[in-house]
Design a protein around this motif. Structure first.
Motif, short mmCIF file in Angstrom:
data_model
loop_
_atom_site.label_atom_id
_atom_site.label_comp_id
_atom_site.label_asym_id
_atom_site.label_seq_id
_atom_site.Cartn_x
_atom_site.Cartn_y
_atom_site.Cartn_z
N ARG A 38 43.27 37.05 47.43
CA ARG A 38 43.63 37.11 46.01
C ARG A 38 43.96 35.72 45.52
O ARG A 38 44.35 34.85 46.31
N CYS A 39 43.81 35.53 44.24
CA CYS A 39 44.22 34.30 43.58
C CYS A 39 45.07 34.68 42.38
O CYS A 39 44.70 35.58 41.61
N ILE A 40 46.21 34.01 42.26
CA ILE A 40 47.13 34.24 41.14
C ILE A 40 47.28 32.92 40.40
O ILE A 40 47.51 31.88 41.03
N VAL A 41 47.16 32.97 39.09
CA VAL A 41 47.37 31.78 38.26
C VAL A 41 48.70 31.93 37.53
O VAL A 41 48.97 32.98 36.93
N PHE A 42 49.53 30.89 37.62
CA PHE A 42 50.84 30.86 36.96
C PHE A 42 50.82 29.78 35.87
O PHE A 42 50.19 28.74 36.04
N ASP A 43 51.57 30.03 34.80
CA ASP A 43 51.68 29.01 33.77
C ASP A 43 52.84 28.06 34.10
O ASP A 43 53.49 28.21 35.13
N ALA A 78 40.01 34.60 38.81
CA ALA A 78 41.35 34.36 38.24
C ALA A 78 41.29 33.29 37.16
O ALA A 78 41.95 33.42 36.12
N LEU A 79 40.51 32.23 37.40
CA LEU A 79 40.38 31.18 36.38
C LEU A 79 39.71 31.73 35.13
O LEU A 79 40.15 31.46 34.00
N ASP A 80 38.65 32.53 35.32
CA ASP A 80 37.95 33.13 34.18
C ASP A 80 38.87 34.05 33.39
O ASP A 80 38.89 34.01 32.15
#
Length: 163
Positions: A22-27, A68-70
């Protein structure tokens, strides 16, 4: 999960585990902006053994990062940092000349069905073995067939059948 008010820079985390990637993107405030996850096949060659296809895992990691980026609506240039976690005791051999895996990854499953694996050292504590302990690698090397020899033998057998 994506928040229209989320702004960069962003941090991405890749979690490559025993059942999925999995990939998670955080701000910048630590809020989750997006998540993408994909399971991978559990190969069970014999009781108590689990293997993974390393090529499948690598492809899945690339797909979940892109996903995740998309979903976040960002590009890799918007990512300031990347964290990675992986299957600590999974063992994999790569061919130094081709960069390809020699065999499936051998997954450390701990103590299946409450029995210690042959060759495992007794532990006087609870919890997982320390990272880098090498127990899985020793067990693989003691009990597994030489994967390079097996691959060469399969190739020779295929050449005989084709000829």
């Amino acid at each position: 999960m994506s928040d229209i008010h989320s702004t960069g820079p962003f941090i991405a985390a890749i979690d490559q585990g025993t059942t999925s990637s999995r990939c998670i993107v955080f701000d910048k405030d630590g809020r989750i902006v997006s998540v993408d996850q994909k399971e991978h096949e559990q190969i069970l060659p014999k009781p108590g053994w689990v293997e993974h296809d390393a090529t499948e895992i690598w492809q899945n990691v690339q797909q979940v990062v892109t996903g995740a980026l998309d979903k976040a609506g960002i590009t890799k240039q918007d990512v300031l940092a990347l964290g990675i976690t992986n299957q600590r005791e999974t063992t994999l051999l790569w061919d130094k000349n081709t960069g390809e895996p020699v065999h499936n990854a051998i997954v450390w499953t701990g103590h299946p069905h409450g029995r210690a694996l042959p060759g495992a050292r007794p532990q006087r504590r609870s919890g997982p073995l320390p990272a880098g302990d090498g127990t899985a690698a020793r067990l693989v090397l003691r009990g597994a067939e030489d994967p390079l020899a097996a691959r060469q033998r399969r190739g020779a057998a295929g050449a005989r059948r084709a000829g």
